[in-house]
Design an enzyme around this catalytic site. Structure first.
Site, PDB file in Angstrom:
ATOM      1  CG  ASP A 246      -0.138  -0.056   2.553  1.00 21.27           C
ATOM      2  OD1 ASP A 246       0.849  -0.826   2.614  1.00 21.27           O
ATOM      3  OD2 ASP A 246      -0.505   0.653   3.500  1.00 21.27           O
ATOM      4  CD  GLU A 247      -1.128   4.810   2.853  1.00 22.73           C
ATOM      5  OE1 GLU A 247      -1.915   5.742   2.970  1.00 22.73           O
ATOM      6  OE2 GLU A 247      -0.541   4.281   3.818  1.00 22.73           O
TER       7      GLU A 247
HETATM    8  C1  ACM Z   1      -3.845   1.339   4.786  1.00 22.44           C
HETATM    9  O1  ACM Z   1      -4.678   1.829   5.574  1.00 22.44           O
HETATM   10  N1  ACM Z   1      -2.790   2.022   4.380  1.00 22.44           N
HETATM   11  C2  ACM Z   1      -3.989  -0.002   4.271  1.00 22.44           C
END
Ligand code: ACM
Length: 424
Positions: A246-247
């Site tokens: 993620d991110e």
């Molecule tokens: C997330 O809340 N970055 C998965």
């Protein structure tokens, strides 16, 4: 023949001390839906049957919940089975570290509401929390930080195995997450050579991600991932390894895509199936991976279009790190406030693999804070995961009766004004 268990005698022995003594064990029937149970309470006996040990366990949890403060139980006949096979909760042990004893208490809470998955977010910018024999500085250096500058901490491999064992006894599968290739400041602090410039970054002790990523084009990074995934697979009996994804900042789509495919290949070579957050679905997904939805409906839809199974963790309903309301001291509020009714009234969709609540720990420093952010929202998400039929007016009354039980167990909880709590 079902086993007829006399009541209330065997139940009244539990009065006053819910930690000791067990409700009747019940009897296996050998047929029926996995994890289901049938329970009948009459004035003179309790009958519990189930096709598997998990079903008996869940029947006993229901019995515990039915028992009134005076030890009495209402006459009921229940045939119960879960809607989703994957019913989980995530605990972030990276931003603040929680020891084995706290994790066990969290498991007890979750298993009490018939959740069967504990997702441990083991690594992030602020700390790497699992010992690695091949990469020891991940913990000797990477575990020494946490948000606010505390000492951090980590699980030895024996600690992790003990968590897995304790969870398993309560029919919970542990899904470990190593968050890569972003959220890796702690790993880069330990091994700067895994980053793009080879320079150790400053330790991260604030709540924001500095946005540094592994240098995914370097074959050494894939060897590192192969080592840590392989070590983790050896001590993880469950079928999944979560690799975050993620991110991620500062990376081309092509590099990200190539990394995701290499990561999925590594996970499957070690006999496991890869889960990743929704960001993976922005690129062509490797076959077999599972996507965990948290915020962007476009990425959820992209995952569905690509045929990937979905774990549903929509932040406005399942993120236990968000404030209940504007007056909540702990918690963040980027997803809006999440009160217990928000956690209860949403629909994961029939096609989902399952549902997970998530407790990120930017502002959560001890077990009292864990309990406060978890109760009463976790039972609400747990019911979404278990039951297709939901009725808020009925739920809030059933939930209210849990307040005195939590008090008796010494558990901190949020007295949401949405629930008519009974006086203790
Ligand atoms: C997330 O809340 N970055 C998965």
């Amino acid at each position: 023949m079902p086993n007829l268990i006399p009541a209330p005698a065997s139940l009244q022995r539990l009065e006053g001390d819910p930690h000791h003594g067990e409700p009747p064990h019940g009897e296996l029937t050998g047929s029926g839906a996995p994890e289901s149970y049938a329970l009948e309470v009459t004035s003179d006996r309790v009958t519990l049957t189930a096709p598997d040990e998990a079903g008996l366990f869940y029947g006993r949890r229901t019995l515990e919940q039915l028992r009134g403060p005076d030890g009495s139980m209402p006459p009921v006949r229940i045939e119960d089975a879960p809607r989703f096979a994957h019913r989980g909760v995530m605990l972030d042990v990276a931003r603040h570290f929680f020891g084995v004893a706290d994790v066990k208490r969290f498991i007890d809470l979750a298993a009490g509401y018939k959740l069967n998955v504990l997702h441990l977010h083991l690594t992030d910018d602020q700390g790497w929390r699992l010992e690695s024999p091949k990469w020891p500085r991940l913990t000797s250096t990477g575990a020494t930080t946490q948000i606010g500058g505390g000492p951090g901490g980590f699980y030895t491999r024996q600690d992790y195995a003990e968590i897995v064992r304790y969870a398993g006894e309560r029919f919970m599968t542990v899904i470990p997450e190593l968050d890569v290739p972003g959220h890796t400041n702690a790993a880069l602090l330990a091994y700067p050579e895994l980053g793009p410039d080879g320079v150790a970054p400053p330790p991260e002790t604030g709540i924001h991600s500095p946005g540094r990523s592994l240098n995914v084009g370097d074959p050494a990074v894939l060897r590192f991932l192969d080592d840590v995934v392989g070590e983790l697979a050896q001590i993880t009996p469950g079928p999944y390894i979560h690799l975050g994804a993620d991110e991620v900042e500062g990376m081309t789509d092509d590099d990200y895509r190539a990394f995701i495919h290499a990561a999925a290949e590594i996970v499957s070579r070690h006999g496991k199936r890869m889960i990743g957050w929704e960001e993976m679905a922005a690129v062509e997904l490797p076959p077999g991976v599972i996507v965990q939805f948290w915020t962007d409906p476009k990425l959820r839809d992209a995952a569905v279009r690509q045929g990937a199974p979905l774990i549903m963790s929509p932040a406005p309903h399942t993120y236990l790190d968000q404030k209940y309301d504007a007056s909540t001291e702990l918690g963040l509020s980027w997803a809006g406030n999440v009160d217990v009714r928000d956690a209860y009234e949403w629909e994961p969709g029939d096609d989902a693999l399952g549902v997970e609540a998530a407790l990120w720990t930017e502002t959560v420093e001890d077990f009292g804070a864990i309990a406060y952010m978890t109760l009463p929202r976790l039972p609400a998400v747990a019911e979404v995961a278990w039951s297709a039929r939901r009725d808020w007016e009925d739920f809030k009354l059933r939930l209210a009766a849990h307040g005195p039980q939590w008090e008796a167990l010494g558990l901190n909880f949020h007295r949401s004004p949405q629930v008519p709590w009974t006086a203790s």
